[in-house]
Design a protein around this motif. Sequence first.
Motif, PDB file in Angstrom:
ATOM      1  N   THR A 107       0.841  -1.293  -0.062  1.00  0.00           N
ATOM      2  CA  THR A 107      -0.029   0.079   0.081  1.00  0.00           C
ATOM      3  C   THR A 107       0.842   1.297   0.075  1.00  0.00           C
ATOM      4  OG1 THR A 107      -1.831  -1.352   1.017  1.00  0.00           O
ATOM      5  CG2 THR A 107      -1.923   1.163   1.110  1.00  0.00           C
ATOM      6  N   GLU A 108       2.110   1.158   1.025  1.00  0.00           N
ATOM      7  CA  GLU A 108       2.967   2.111   0.845  1.00  0.00           C
ATOM      8  C   GLU A 108       3.581   2.364  -0.584  1.00  0.00           C
ATOM      9  OE1 GLU A 108       6.345   4.070   3.548  1.00  0.00           O
ATOM     10  OE2 GLU A 108       6.404   1.958   3.298  1.00  0.00           O
ATOM     11  N   ALA A 109       3.939   1.512  -1.403  1.00  0.00           N
ATOM     12  CA  ALA A 109       4.448   1.532  -2.639  1.00  0.00           C
ATOM     13  C   ALA A 109       3.336   2.012  -3.542  1.00  0.00           C
ATOM     14  CB  ALA A 109       5.004   0.377  -3.012  1.00  0.00           C
ATOM     15  N   LEU A 110       2.294   1.447  -3.447  1.00  0.00           N
ATOM     16  CA  LEU A 110       1.176   2.151  -4.487  1.00  0.00           C
ATOM     17  C   LEU A 110       0.871   3.521  -4.058  1.00  0.00           C
ATOM     18  CD1 LEU A 110      -1.111   1.477  -6.288  1.00  0.00           C
ATOM     19  CD2 LEU A 110      -2.607   0.902  -4.537  1.00  0.00           C
ATOM     20  N   ALA A 111       1.101   4.080  -2.875  1.00  0.00           N
ATOM     21  CA  ALA A 111       0.793   5.483  -2.783  1.00  0.00           C
ATOM     22  C   ALA A 111       2.161   6.324  -3.435  1.00  0.00           C
ATOM     23  CB  ALA A 111       0.816   5.951  -1.215  1.00  0.00           C
ATOM     24  N   ARG A 112       3.238   5.826  -3.229  1.00  0.00           N
ATOM     25  CA  ARG A 112       4.272   6.432  -3.642  1.00  0.00           C
ATOM     26  C   ARG A 112       4.246   6.371  -5.290  1.00  0.00           C
ATOM     27  NH1 ARG A 112       3.970   7.106   0.514  1.00  0.00           N
ATOM     28  NH2 ARG A 112       2.998   9.017  -0.232  1.00  0.00           N
ATOM     29  N   ALA A 113       3.669   5.389  -5.879  1.00  0.00           N
ATOM     30  CA  ALA A 113       3.366   5.208  -7.385  1.00  0.00           C
ATOM     31  C   ALA A 113       2.652   6.380  -7.885  1.00  0.00           C
ATOM     32  CB  ALA A 113       3.402   3.790  -7.743  1.00  0.00           C
ATOM     33  N   ASP A 167      -1.728   8.738  -0.323  1.00  0.00           N
ATOM     34  CA  ASP A 167      -1.933   7.921   0.903  1.00  0.00           C
ATOM     35  C   ASP A 167      -3.176   7.804   1.454  1.00  0.00           C
ATOM     36  OD1 ASP A 167       0.835   7.938   1.227  1.00  0.00           O
ATOM     37  OD2 ASP A 167       1.019   9.508   3.160  1.00  0.00           O
ATOM     38  N   VAL A 168      -4.091   8.779   1.403  1.00  0.00           N
ATOM     39  CA  VAL A 168      -5.670   8.643   1.376  1.00  0.00           C
ATOM     40  C   VAL A 168      -6.128   7.535   0.481  1.00  0.00           C
ATOM     41  CG1 VAL A 168      -7.753   9.520   1.476  1.00  0.00           C
ATOM     42  CG2 VAL A 168      -6.010  10.617   2.599  1.00  0.00           C
ATOM     43  N   LEU A 169      -5.585   7.605  -0.778  1.00  0.00           N
ATOM     44  CA  LEU A 169      -6.465   6.912  -1.847  1.00  0.00           C
ATOM     45  C   LEU A 169      -5.919   5.363  -1.436  1.00  0.00           C
ATOM     46  CD1 LEU A 169      -6.138   9.184  -4.877  1.00  0.00           C
ATOM     47  CD2 LEU A 169      -8.247   8.397  -3.712  1.00  0.00           C
ATOM     48  N   ALA A 170      -4.722   5.204  -1.307  1.00  0.00           N
ATOM     49  CA  ALA A 170      -3.980   3.831  -1.313  1.00  0.00           C
ATOM     50  C   ALA A 170      -4.677   3.080   0.078  1.00  0.00           C
ATOM     51  CB  ALA A 170      -2.358   4.020  -1.279  1.00  0.00           C
ATOM     52  N   ARG A 171      -4.710   3.800   1.111  1.00  0.00           N
ATOM     53  CA  ARG A 171      -4.919   3.290   2.215  1.00  0.00           C
ATOM     54  C   ARG A 171      -6.542   3.022   2.420  1.00  0.00           C
ATOM     55  NH1 ARG A 171      -1.671   4.700   7.172  1.00  0.00           N
ATOM     56  NH2 ARG A 171      -3.766   4.764   8.438  1.00  0.00           N
ATOM     57  N   ALA A 172      -7.153   3.979   1.903  1.00  0.00           N
ATOM     58  CA  ALA A 172      -8.838   3.730   1.391  1.00  0.00           C
ATOM     59  C   ALA A 172      -9.226   2.617   0.665  1.00  0.00           C
ATOM     60  CB  ALA A 172      -9.401   5.040   1.043  1.00  0.00           C
ATOM     61  N   ALA A 181     -11.032  -2.765  -0.488  1.00  0.00           N
ATOM     62  CA  ALA A 181     -10.738  -4.328  -0.980  1.00  0.00           C
ATOM     63  C   ALA A 181     -10.919  -5.289  -0.026  1.00  0.00           C
ATOM     64  CB  ALA A 181      -9.430  -4.319  -1.593  1.00  0.00           C
ATOM     65  N   ALA A 182     -10.651  -5.023   1.406  1.00  0.00           N
ATOM     66  CA  ALA A 182     -10.731  -6.088   2.291  1.00  0.00           C
ATOM     67  C   ALA A 182     -12.317  -6.270   2.513  1.00  0.00           C
ATOM     68  CB  ALA A 182      -9.946  -5.728   3.437  1.00  0.00           C
ATOM     69  N   ASP A 183     -12.931  -5.082   2.622  1.00  0.00           N
ATOM     70  CA  ASP A 183     -14.545  -5.239   3.066  1.00  0.00           C
ATOM     71  C   ASP A 183     -15.094  -5.557   1.887  1.00  0.00           C
ATOM     72  OD1 ASP A 183     -13.988  -3.957   5.283  1.00  0.00           O
ATOM     73  OD2 ASP A 183     -14.614  -1.742   4.958  1.00  0.00           O
TER      74      ASP A 183
END
Length: 268
Positions: free
Chosen positions: A185-191, A203-208, A213-215
């Motif tokens: 998720t951190e790598a996705l945010a940096r991308a 950061d908000v978009l990747a974490r959310a 996805a889990a839900d």
Amino acid sequence: MSAPVPSRGPVVLVGCGRLGSAILEGWLLTDSVAAADLIILNPSEKPAAEVARAQGARINPPLEALTEAEVIVLAVKPALWREVMTPLLPFLGDRAVILSVMAGVTAPTLAEGIGGWPIVRVMPTTGVSRGRGVASIWSADDRARSIGRGLFEPMAETVVLTDEALMDAATAVAGSGAAYFYAFTEALARAGEASGLDAATADVLARATLRSAADSMGDDGLEALIGRIASPGGSTRAGLDAMAKDGRLTAMLNETVAAAVKRNREMG
């Protein structure tokens, strides 16, 4: 909430560090162990233990209190378990079960150090504190295995392993896996940031997205879940194809899990 698991005697938690506290919080949250049935042994004060004390748990009582214990949950650092268990052994009754949540320490190693008490190994994630953990269970003893399931099924998705040798792999996938998802998720945010988003928005978009996805996952197969999002010829499929190019995603995760398995065995 579920009814407390019936107990013939106290449940003893030895160690109230990060994982031990998570287990304790999960028991209290789900009512799977009544606080009055808990004995907690830990050399220093811990917030989770103090909450349990307020509800009736006993903290560091005289060791004679262990005589009637049904299960001793060993949640200390793997390097310390012999030192911690040695003074407890003279006080354990014949029906006590040893439940270890220590990575890498095998049942034969435990048996060599503690003697003939039945052993069950459980590898839970700290998500048990919220009643949403994952736990792998193994024991050669039916009663010990049943006790392990009874203590963890109310607060975790559980799997029963057929061979203790699988425990290291299960630990590498589930016990360590949350950190891998966070790293992804951190790598996705940096991308996303590299493609023009500001850091906070990425950061908000990747974490959310991880939470969403889990839900949304449910019990559907993973390929079906991917197929719902990745249309043929679409942008998601293009991204997936880039991840899978030359087998690099599979190779990376094989190396990741193998490294964690190797380290688990070294710690044991």
